[in-house]
Design an enzyme around this catalytic site. Structure first.
Site, PDB file in Angstrom:
ATOM      1  N   GLU A  50      37.967  22.002  22.345  1.00  0.00           N
ATOM      2  CA  GLU A  50      38.163  22.380  20.947  1.00  0.00           C
ATOM      3  C   GLU A  50      39.652  22.207  20.713  1.00  0.00           C
ATOM      4  O   GLU A  50      40.454  23.016  21.177  1.00  0.00           O
ATOM      5  CB  GLU A  50      37.697  23.839  20.777  1.00  0.00           C
ATOM      6  CG  GLU A  50      37.199  24.149  19.391  1.00  0.00           C
ATOM      7  CD  GLU A  50      38.320  24.586  18.498  1.00  0.00           C
ATOM      8  OE1 GLU A  50      38.975  23.680  17.911  1.00  0.00           O
ATOM      9  OE2 GLU A  50      38.554  25.785  18.390  1.00  0.00           O
ATOM     10  N   CYS A  88      43.558  26.070  14.304  1.00  0.00           N
ATOM     11  CA  CYS A  88      43.117  24.673  14.388  1.00  0.00           C
ATOM     12  C   CYS A  88      42.451  24.251  13.084  1.00  0.00           C
ATOM     13  O   CYS A  88      42.617  23.120  12.626  1.00  0.00           O
ATOM     14  CB  CYS A  88      42.152  24.509  15.555  1.00  0.00           C
ATOM     15  SG  CYS A  88      40.812  25.712  15.530  1.00  0.00           S
TER      16      CYS A  88
HETATM   17  O1  LIG Z   1      42.415  27.579  16.380  1.00  0.00           O
HETATM   18  C1  LIG Z   1      41.234  27.769  15.978  1.00  0.00           C
HETATM   19  C2  LIG Z   1      40.946  29.053  15.426  1.00  0.00           C
HETATM   20  C3  LIG Z   1      39.663  29.167  14.674  1.00  0.00           C
HETATM   21  C4  LIG Z   1      39.728  30.354  13.795  1.00  0.00           C
HETATM   22  C5  LIG Z   1      38.444  30.537  13.058  1.00  0.00           C
HETATM   23  O2  LIG Z   1      37.399  30.509  13.678  1.00  0.00           O
HETATM   24  O3  LIG Z   1      38.469  30.684  11.843  1.00  0.00           O
END
Ligand SMILES: O=CCCCC(=O)O
Length: 457
Positions: A230, A264
């Site tokens: 991810e 992200c």
């Molecule tokens: O960096 C990724 C974080 C994801 C936050 C979310 O699920 O909103």
């Protein structure tokens, strides 16, 4: 060099340091994890449910303490840290409650005589490599489904999160997990590569940068280990001409500036149809200028510091590059001069494809706003990225938004909703944002042995 240390980004002061594991300690941890897996793989589903529910209880009980730890480690405002812990609790409960159903045998309809089914079993010891931006949540997405699956876990957290890493291991122990079922390991990158290579380790899940993703995938590939990645994103947030402007502005603000923009799936590129561009930009600028930046421990702070000195330096270099090449700064655009890692909430316009900010992920409180001639131009800009994590579409015409969603090269689309996640909704991307899914039923299917059992007549 002290690798694992807590340096408060609000002050720049190092608070605590932690000792890195030796190679021998790591070998022992892997062996313990393997031993725990041998027992856990045949544990009853009821026992797994009880453990995950107890873990959730402890997150609830320790909410304030846990929140303060990450505010100190990476600067997240205390109230946002509390919200992160609530989400974590719901993830552990979700897998506690739904895991047994996801693990039920799946009968296979045969053309000939006999019977066949898929049984689902754990695979063995897994390694999680997790980032600092949501220190508890990122771990929960990996740990909850995989403990339910019957796997055991080694957790290599970000070097700046040693205290939250330790607190999470303690929660598992206090919840009654067998020694070795969930092990925290303070490992260097070289030691991490050795862990992946170890024959007792069956898979690795990484949330982090593209650089880390390709380094981990390379080692995992060489040793034939399954990987879930991810990685980064530069998610488009498309505002169509028929959007509800108030909702669009409010969700863009949340989507870009929550967690100081360090997510992200943050709304990094805001693409607005020309007919409403001026209206959106004026309202969005006003909203961004009202963001309360300050002490992350204070109740009314919306944005604290960035996570570290390195984070603020990298962001500043990207912004300076854009400005030097002619980008306009609508608000912010500079590092706040005080001890710690502070950056002003920023809006850039007039960004062109030669600038670093056009192609690179901006991991901080900087929104780029594009003026798109029409819907086709919005789709072209949205897809002109190496990433493919998520996207948001703002429109009051749901059919139009759904058709547009089909044209976006991403793993997730939210219509009239800020980017975000929920335990039951799979999360993940395509292109350079990685592969595999976390959360939901999909999140349980990544590291499970779908064993076929066939019974002749
Ligand atoms: O960096 C990724 C974080 C994801 C936050 C979310 O699920 O909103």
């Amino acid at each position: 060099m002290t690798m694992y240390a807590v340096t408060n980004p609000a002050t720049g002061n190092m608070v605590k340091s932690f000792t890195q594991a030796t190679d021998e300690e790591i070998r022992q941890k892997i062996a313990h994890a393997h031993q725990a897996y041998r027992e856990w793989r045949s544990s009853s589903l009821d026992k797994r449910t009880k453990l995950l529910n107890r873990v959730a209880d402890l997150y609830e009980e320790r909410r304030d303490l846990l929140a303060a730890i990450i505010t100190r480690e990476m600067g997240k405002p205390l109230f946002q840290a509390g919200i992160e812990i609530d989400i974590v609790t719901s993830i552990y409960r979700y897998y506690a409650n739904n895991g047994p159903e996801f693990l039920a045998d799946e009968p296979i309809a045969l053309d000939g005589p006999g019977k066949a089914m898929i049984r689902k079993e754990g695979m063995g010891v897994l390694l999680g490599i997790m980032p600092w931006n949501f220190p508890y949540y990122q771990v929960a997405r990996f740990a909850a489904p995989n403990i339910m699956n019957g796997n055991s876990l080694l957790l290599k957290h970000a070097p700046q999160c040693p205290e939250s890493a330790k607190a999470m291991e303690q929660i598992f122990l206090d919840a009654g997990a067998a020694e070795g079922l969930y092990i925290n390991v303070y490992a260097s990158n070289e030691q991490t590569a050795d862990i992946i290579a170890d024959p007792l380790v069956q898979g690795v899940s990484l949330t982090g940068s593209e650089r880390a993703g390709s380094a981990v995938a390379e080692v995992a590939g060489r040793h034939l280990k399954k990987v879930v990645l991810e990685l980064g994103g530069s998610d488009p947030f498309i505002v169509l001409s028929d959007a509800n402007m108030e909702t669009a502005v409010q969700q863009a603000l949340l989507g870009r500036f929550a967690n100081a923009g360090q997510a992200c799936n943050a709304a990094k590129r805001i693409i607005v149809e020309s007919s409403v561009y001026d209206e959106f930009l004026a309202a969005f600028t006003q909203a961004v200028e009202s963001i309360k930046v300050g002490d992350p421990m204070a109740d009314d702070t919306f944005m604290g510091p960035l996570s570290s000195e390195l984070a603020v330096e990298s962001l500043n270099a990207q912004v300076r590059d854009a400005i030097n090449q002619g980008a306009r700064v609508n608000t912010g655009g500079y590092r706040i001069e005080r001890a710690g890692a502070w950056f002003m909430p920023t809006i850039l316009t007039g960004v062109t494809s030669e600038m670093r900010v056009y192609r690179e992920e901006l991991f901080g409180p900087v929104a780029i706003v594009f003026n798109a001639e029409d819907e086709n131009e919005a789709v072209r800009l949205a897809n002109d990225s190496a990433y493919g994590l998520g996207a948001v579409i703002q429109s009051t015409d749901i059919n139009r938004a759904r058709q547009l969603a089909d044209r976006l090269d991403v793993g997730m689309v939210n219509i009239n909703e800020a980017p975000g996640s929920a335990p039951e909704i799979p999360f993940g991307g395509i292109k350079r944002s990685g592969f595999g899914r976390e959360l939901g039923r999909d999140g349980m299917e990544e590291f499970v042995n779908r064993k076929v059992v066939r019974i002749g007549e």
